[in-house]
Structures are given as C-alpha cells and as structure tokens.
Design a protein around this motif. Structure first.
Motif, short mmCIF file in Angstrom:
data_model
loop_
_atom_site.label_atom_id
_atom_site.label_comp_id
_atom_site.label_asym_id
_atom_site.label_seq_id
_atom_site.Cartn_x
_atom_site.Cartn_y
_atom_site.Cartn_z
N CYS A 369 0.83 -1.21 0.00
CA CYS A 369 0.00 0.00 0.00
C CYS A 369 0.87 1.27 0.00
O CYS A 369 0.39 2.35 -0.31
CB CYS A 369 -0.93 0.01 1.21
N ASN A 370 2.12 1.14 0.41
CA ASN A 370 3.08 2.26 0.45
C ASN A 370 2.75 3.34 1.47
O ASN A 370 3.29 4.45 1.41
CB ASN A 370 3.24 2.91 -0.94
N LYS A 477 -0.66 5.24 -3.06
CA LYS A 477 0.29 4.17 -3.39
C LYS A 477 1.23 4.62 -4.51
O LYS A 477 2.45 4.54 -4.38
CB LYS A 477 -0.48 2.91 -3.79
#
Ligand SMILES: Cc1ncc(C[n+]2csc(CCOP(=O)(O)OP(=O)(O)O)c2C)c(N)n1
Ligand code: SF4
Ligand code: SF4
Ligand code: SF4
Length: 858
Positions: A369-370, A477
């Motif tokens: 998902c960052n 993301k």
C-alpha cells in the motif's frame, strides 16, 4: 605599536571601523605609533589564545602586516597571519574538560549538572559552554567545562583539555576527539569493546597520541549498563559518575551525594522507579576500566586512507565540515561558490546510523500500500520495483509486484537503516495483512539490521525508477513510486512537518522552486553542509533558497515573476521565429504548440524535450535558436512553492502573505502549522489555540486561533486547503495536486505535530496524533477551490466527517502543552479547555455552513 581587531568585514573601505577610529585619534600626532588593523571572529569563528599570539608576533615584525585576518586560513588574498599550535592559559589549578555526545542523549544535561555540582560545593570558579550542530536530534554535541582557583576570563572554547570524554564509540572515526588533549591528560570512552578489541580497533592516530602524550585511558560499556538498568540509551548519568570517579576533581563521596540530589530534582516527579534507575546508574559509573597504553604505539604509522568514489565536493568540503573541521578549510576551498550556492543532495552521504531501533520488513504480510513510505519524515523507507534484469543480482526477498503496469516485476519495501531515525511512524500506520500476521513492519535493534545497508545501496544504485509506469498523482500508493527529492533531513525523529515537504518534492520536485521562510523548515532543508533537497536520475530537482522569516512570500513571488518574465522572452523569440519566412515548418509548429501549452506542466515537459535538441542544433546559425537555447531551463513550467511555519505565515510574514495571495499570481504557499514557533523553542503564535501553554503564553493562550485559511477564501480567487496526512493521506495528496494545478495563488495549511507539543505517546505516534486531532474535531480538513465556482459549484468542500466531540478533552490530555496547564492552573484549565472545544465547534459549524450553502452563480 598598536594592533586593532574588528569583528566585522567592511568590503571596499580603507579599514574596519575601530581601526579607522584609532588611526584618526593619532592623526597628525608626533611620534604616532605604528597602527595595524585586522579582522577576527568572522563567520562566528572562535578566537583563541594562539590567534592572539600571532597578532603580537606580527606586531613585533619590522614591518607588521596590515589589514590581516585571524581565524581563517586565507590562501586566496593571503591576509591571514600564520596559524600557531593552541596554547593552554589559565595557569596552575585550572582544569579543562571536553565531552562529546549525541544530541538528546543527555550528555549536555549531565554536564550542566556537573558544573553546578562543582560550583555549588567548592570554592572553585566555573565556566561552561555547550555547542550543538544544526541537527534537530541525533546530532553532535560538545560540552566545554572549566573550573579553577582563579577567576576564569577565557572567552573561547576548550581547546587544550585535561580531560576528554567520548560518549559515542563511532565518533572515534568521525571526529578528531583527541585534538588538543594535554600531555598526561585523561581520556574516557564509552565503548562496547573490550581491552583487546580496543587495542585492535582504535585508529593508529589515536593510539599514537595516547602513547606520545602519556594519556591515561579509561573505558566503560555505559550502553550495556544503561540497557541492564532499564534506562534505554540514556548513558549520561553513568558517564557523569565515571567522570567524577576518574578525575576526582571533587571528593568522590561528595560528587555521588550531589549527583543523587540532582536526580531527585530532575526525575522526582516522574516516580520512584526512574529515580532508582538513575541511582543505579551513578553507582555503576564506577565500572570503568583502564586501558594499557603500549609505549610501542608511539611510532605507529598513519592509518590507511580509505578511498571512495564519492564526488570531490563531498570528500573535500562536506565531510570536513561534518567532521567539525570546517573552520580549518582554507578560503580556496570555496572558489566558484562564493555566492553561497551549494550542491544539492549532500545529506545522503552522511549515513548517520543513529537509530537504536529500525523497522524490519516482513514481505509475507505486506499488501504493497506504500503508506509507510508516505509518512516517513526522513524518506528512509521506500518501495522499489525490480524488472527481471534488476532482480537477477538482488540478494534479498521480494514480492510479485501488484498492478498491471508492473507485469513480470517484483516489489520490495527497503529501509535505509543508516538514515532511519527510529520514530516508528511507518510501523504505526502499516495495516499489513490481518490474515497473514498483521503488520508487515516491526521495530528491531539496529545491530540486527545492519545487513540491510548493502540492500539499500543496491536498491538506490541498481534499480531504476519506475515512476513513469504509473500516474504518481492518482493515489497514495502510486505517489510513493516517485523518487523523494527531499531526503534524510536533520529534522527531529517523527517530525510532523517533513513528510509533507517530502511529498511535495515527489510530486513536483523535478520542476520545483522553493522560497523558504526561516524556521525549522529552513534549518532542516538547508544547513551547510547538509542539503536534503536532491536530484532525480535526470539531474532535475528543486531549487531552494531561504530568505527571511518575514518576507518569504514576497521572495517567492519574486522568483515567480522572474520566471514569468524569462518565459515571456521565450514567447517573444518564438513569435519572431514563427513570423520569419525562413524558419522551417517543424520549428514553427513546435514553437506554436509550446506557446499554446506552456502553462501545462506535462505538455511543457514533453515539448521542452523536443525543442532543446532542435534549438541546440540551430543555435550556431540562428540567433533566435541561440536565444531560446540559453533560456532552455525555463521551457518547463515551474512549480513555485513558498514554505513556512505558522509563526512566519500567521504572524511575522502575514502582511507579505496577504500581499502575495492578493497578487493573483500562480504561486503555492505551504504553511506547516505546529501551532508554535518550533525552531526557537515553542513561542506562542496566532495559530496557538486557547488553553495551550507556550512561551509568551505561560498561563495558557487566552485568545482563539486565527483562521488563516478562511480569511484567504474571502478573496474568492485563492485556492485554500487544510490538511492532516495522518487523518487522510488521500485528501492531502488531492489538496497538493489541486493547489499546484490551480492557475492562481494557493494556500495549503497542514497540521504538524512537533516535539514542542509533548505528545505523551511519543513522536512515533505523530501520524496517529493527526488522525486523533481530526477525529475529535481539534483540526478540520477542507478545501476551497475557486475552479469549482467557475463550474457553478460550491467551491467549499468539507472533507472532515462530523467529529466525535466526546473525544476532544481526552485529545488535549494526550499533550503536555495542555496537561501542564492543568497541573499549574487546575482551576482555570478546565474552563480554558472548554473554551478550546467551543472554539473548535464554532469553527467546524462555520465550515459546515459554508459546505452546505446553496450555491448560486452571481
Ligand atoms: C524577524 C525575525 N524574528 C525572529 C527570528 C528568529 N526566528 C527564527 S525561526 C523562528 C520561529 C519560526 O517559527 P515558525 O514560523 O512557526 O516555523 P517552525 O519553526 O515552527 O517550523 C524565529 C522566531 C528571525 N529569524 N527573524
Ligand atoms: S522508523 Fe521513522 S524514520 Fe525510520 S523508516 Fe520508519 S518512519 Fe522512517
Ligand atoms: S505500510 Fe505495511 S503493508 Fe503497506 S507497503 Fe508498507 S510495509 Fe507493506
Ligand atoms: S517542527 Fe518540531 S518536530 Fe519538526 S524539526 Fe522542528 S522542532 Fe522538530
């Protein structure tokens, strides 16, 4: 003969002011003395006895040098006097001690106590000075202590110590910790090494010095003792106790008694447990050992010089300054950068390695998902996408990259353990995969993660950016696949400001210009020699400059106007080319296209890539092409940012801010709201809410917070947003994107937790604090977009949900700036906190009304 020293440089004059006054006094007098003038202490340099000695030696020459300099090695205009070895003054009975520590490790605090203990319990005269570098945490500190039987009149740092304590083992290689240590002096080291290991690992230069100068060397593993006692990384009391026991500058029994007294004073309110742990630290300070100094070390050869392939600027300029040797650099080092221009991207060479704990990535639980990378204040955790070629030599685990753009590629979340500052926010926001053990990040002891350092180097050096494969503006993301062009700043661990600054650099950095107000953001963004603003693979990156606290908006407007003017020149040249019958058709076409699209960032980038080789090819035959080529860096639409804190924006620079937004020009003002003047230690600003304790509001602020954003909306043509990334990462991204795209002035105000707030949960929860602030109604998320009005829609959008007001008072109780009011003024605190809540409700209702109003086009 008279030598006159001035602490000023009056370029173009016949001499500095005091020198001229002294000369005037003797003008026309018979037998007037020989008078020479010199400059001293420029650039805040220390003026030492050795320098003053050289002034006297100069004066004694048959023809003394006039207009000289001391403290600077001037090998360009040759004005400096010869540098002498430092000399010890002060006579018998003066004791000088120097301590090297890590910012916030307690060394400075302990030394302040030590000098008070000596001063209060003996007849000795005392003096102390504490020096810090510009890092907000984990930086370098040195404490300079003097005490003796006679009054101390030394106005300079301790340069010839009798005693040196090095509280950080790594400093042995980073700094010249033995410089000036006297013959028969004493050295104390905090180290994890044993006697044998020390003999093996100590640099030759240090061992040679110990043997040649007959130094008594002591060592203690204060790091281990602190862990055993339960004091974490607070080694200060152990080392303070070791200092008193080794040097016996006052009777040991008295020192121990006094240290314990200070412990009760400092930690008494925190409970018996902390007091007892510190008592134990005092007692265990006696566990030091003496190192046998082998006389044969006296003839050891120099240490081998470790070479690297880093740029010469890093090795010759940045590293010496970082090693605290900047004052020794000769003037010639700065040839070519006399105007103060400094290379971007020097922070990445520091690799400070000051975290006690760093995150470890568990690939199996990662959902890619960052979010972790989005919030990291130091850009020390980043996603990398590897193609098949890059994957071949990778010696670490990866995941199949999610997303059709990354077909056949792999994904890795990589931590730079040497740049991480141990805040823990990435771990805190990581959702992980609940079906596969939850969070994909866990904080682990630094030493256990050292193998990650080469992995980081591989990722940075061998894996190409894949940001062109996604739309980095489209979601959180994707934004993190963009290379941060702001990295590894010296901000505090967990700082609420820097994740925003980093995000702006990711979205617009390749064409960004920044005018920065003085404040924390100017310190962590550009303190020589450290520059966290950096360049991408193509060599493009933000151009950054700091003006003043009070004129940052006007300064940024000036940048924008200059840029517009130069682009107008390009338009003029292109129009001339279009009107010229001899201009080839393809040139006419591309010039027309550029004129029509010059303010469209993406198109201007595309067209610049086409135009530059065309005008380069024609520049020797055609003056117009030459002119455009010379202005090539203005072909791409710039993204003008103006960044400052709440002190700069709400208060001191407000007149300028108002002037600039009223100008209607395409600039983006970013206000990082910590609700206090953070850089100078937490003074109250117009952004400080009712009830908060701040400097100048010691009994709690009594007047409500100014609504800067709402004020700006009254112009009707200013884009305004209030954001808090911990509460809504997507809204933050959207606001930055809209602000930048809006063709007029924009104002984005971000909530930023700061060490000055005293978060009880710690700065590892700064993102969670933002979320809590929005949830309980303390801070609100909204956007005012004049572009919507042009479409006949209500420009005001309230992004915050209806707050859970029942949590408001609890939120305040989570921060020391509020709870200390409760402690000091219990009767008034409750009342003020209620006013704070009422104000927040008033604000929210106001926003709600604006968001719900029936919008009609006038
Ligand atoms: C005219 C002027 N007054 C005072 C200062 C000292 N000063 C430097 S930074 C600062 C505080 C900055 O606070 P803020 O704008 O809120 O930014 P923050 O540090 O919180 O990011 C002050 C008072 C200055 N540089 N110039
Ligand atoms: S612990 Fe903090 S500094 Fe370290 S990687 Fe995580 S967010 Fe970044
Ligand atoms: S926040 Fe956690 S799950 Fe998301 S990318 Fe980072 S490590 Fe993976
Ligand atoms: S804003 Fe606060 S947390 Fe951030 S660097 Fe400044 S003092 Fe530290």
């Amino acid at each position: 003969r008279i030598a006159v020293l001035d602490r000023t440089k009056e370029a173009g004059s016949n001499g500095e002011p005091l020198y001229l006054d002294v000369k005037d006094t003797f003008y026309g007098k018979e037998n007037a003395p020989i008078i020479v003038g010199g400059r001293y202490g420029l650039s805040s340099k220390d003026t030492t006895p050795a320098q003053i000695l050289s002034v006297f030696e100069n004066l004694a020459l048959p023809e003394p040098k006039n207009h000289f300099t001391i403290g600077i090695v001037d090998d360009v205009t040759f004005t400096s006097l010869p540098v002498k070895e430092e000399i010890a003054l002060g006579g018998e009975g003066l004791y000088e001690a120097k301590f090297y520590g890590l910012g916030a490790d307690g060394t400075v605090g302990a030394n302040k106590n030590s000098i008070k203990i000596i001063g209060d319990n003996t007849n000795k005269y005392c003096q102390a000075y504490f020096a810090y570098d510009s890092k907000k945490s984990g930086g370098f500190t040195s404490s300079h202590l003097r005490f003796g039987d006679n009054p101390i009149r030394s106005t300079y740092l301790v340069n010839t110590p009798n005693f040196v304590a090095c509280h950080v083992q790594a400093y042995l290689k980073m700094y010249d910790v033995i410089r000036g240590l006297r013959q028969n002096g004493t050295f104390l080291l905090n180290t994890v090494w044993t006697d044998e290991e020390l003999a093996k690992h100590l640099p030759n230069k240090i061992k040679r010095y110990f043997a040649q100068k007959n130094i008594s060397v002591y060592y203690v593993n204060a790091t281990q003792i602190a862990l055993e006692i339960g004091l974490g990384n607070r080694t200060n009391t152990i080392l303070q106790s070791a200092f008193f026991q080794i040097t016996q500058v006052i009777p040991v029994g008295l020192a121990i008694e006094q240290m314990k007294k200070f412990i009760v004073k400092s930690y008494g309110k925190k409970g018996e447990d902390i007091v007892n742990k510190n008592y134990a630290a005092v007692d265990r300070g006696g566990e030091y050992k003496q190192l046998t100094v082998d006389p044969a070390w006296a003839t050891l050869p120099d240490d081998e010089i470790v070479t690297n392939s880093d740029p010469a600027f890093i090795n010759n300029v940045v590293r010496p300054i970082n090693a605290q040797d900047g004052d020794l650099l000769p003037v010639s080092t700065f040839k070519g950068i006399e105007d103060g221009t400094w290379s971007q991207g020097t922070a990445k060479y520091e690799k400070r390695g000051v975290a006690a704990f760093v995150p470890e990535w568990t690939p199996d639980s990662c959902i890619q998902c960052n979010k972790c990378a989005f919030v990291c204040p130091h850009a020390a955790i980043r996603p990398f996408v590897l193609n098949a070629e890059e994957q071949k030599d990778a010696s670490f685990s990866t995941l199949k990259a999610i997303g059709k753009q990354f077909e056949g590629m792999t994904f890795r979340m990589q931590v730079s353990v040497l740049d991480c500052l141990d805040c823990g926010n990435c771990v805190d926001v990581c959702p992980g995969n609940p079906k596969k053990g939850g969070k994909a990040l866990t904080m682990k002891a630094f030493e256990t993660q050292l193998a990650e350092a080469p992995h980081w180097e591989y990722c940075i050096n061998k894996i190409s950016s894949k940001q062109h494969l996604v739309d980095i503006n489209s979601n959180v993301k994707n934004s993190q696949f963009a290379t941060p062009l702001f990295e590894f700043s010296g901000a505090c661990s967990g700082c609420g400001e820097t994740p925003y600054v980093k995000l702006i650099s990711q979205l617009f950095g390749d064409r960004q210009m920044v005018s920065n107000a003085t404040g924390c953001s100017s310190i962590y963004s550009g303190s020589v020699p450290s520059t966290p603003y950096t360049k991408n693979e193509k060599g493009q990156g933000p151009a950054w400059a700091n003006s003043l606290f009070e004129d940052f908006c006007e300064y940024g407007l000036g940048m924008q106007l200059a840029n517009e003017k130069l682009r107008e020149r390009i338009v003029k040249l292109m129009n001339e080319a279009i009107a010229n019958a001899q201009t080839p058709a393809d040139y006419k076409e591309v010039f027309s296209e550029w004129i029509a699209n010059k303010n469209d960032a993406a198109k201007s980038k595309e067209l610049a890539e086409k135009i530059i080789p065309m005008v380069e090819a024609a520049k020797d035959k055609c003056d117009i092409s030459k002119g455009i080529y010379e202005l090539k860096q203005y072909l791409v639409k710039r993204s003008q940012w103006i960044i400052g804190g709440d002190g700069a924006s709400y208060d001191i620079g407000y007149g300028g801010l108002d002037h600039v937004i009223a100008s209607g020009k395409d600039v983006n003002i970013f206000v990082i709201d910590t609700e206090v003047y953070s850089n100078t230690g937490g003074q109250s600003s117009k952004a400080t809410p009712v009830g908060a304790i701040a400097k100048f509001a010691a009994s709690g602020k009594r007047i409500r917070k100014k609504d800067l954003g709402l004020m700006a909306t009254t112009y009707g043509y200013v884009y305004v947003a209030q954001i808090a990334m911990g509460a809504d990462q997507a809204q933050t991204l959207k606001a930055f994107r809209e602000a930048e795209a809006y063709p007029g002035p924009s104002l984005v105000i971000a909530y930023a937790p700061c060490i000055n707030h005293g978060l009880k949960a710690g700065m590892g929860k700064s993102q969670a604090e933002e979320e809590a602030a929005v949830k309980c109604g303390y801070w609100h998320l909204w956007r005012y977009n004049p572009a919507l009005e042009a479409e006949g829609k209500n420009p005001f959008i309230l992004d915050s949900k209806e707050p859970e007001w029942s949590g408001f008072q609890n939120f305040l109780k989570g921060e020391v700036r509020y709870t200390s009011l409760l402690k000091q003024y219990p009767a008034e605190a409750g009342e003020l906190f209620q006013v704070a809540e009422d104000n927040a409700k008033w604000r929210y209702n106001n926003y709600k009304r604006l968001a719900n109003q029936i919008w009609e086009r006038s």
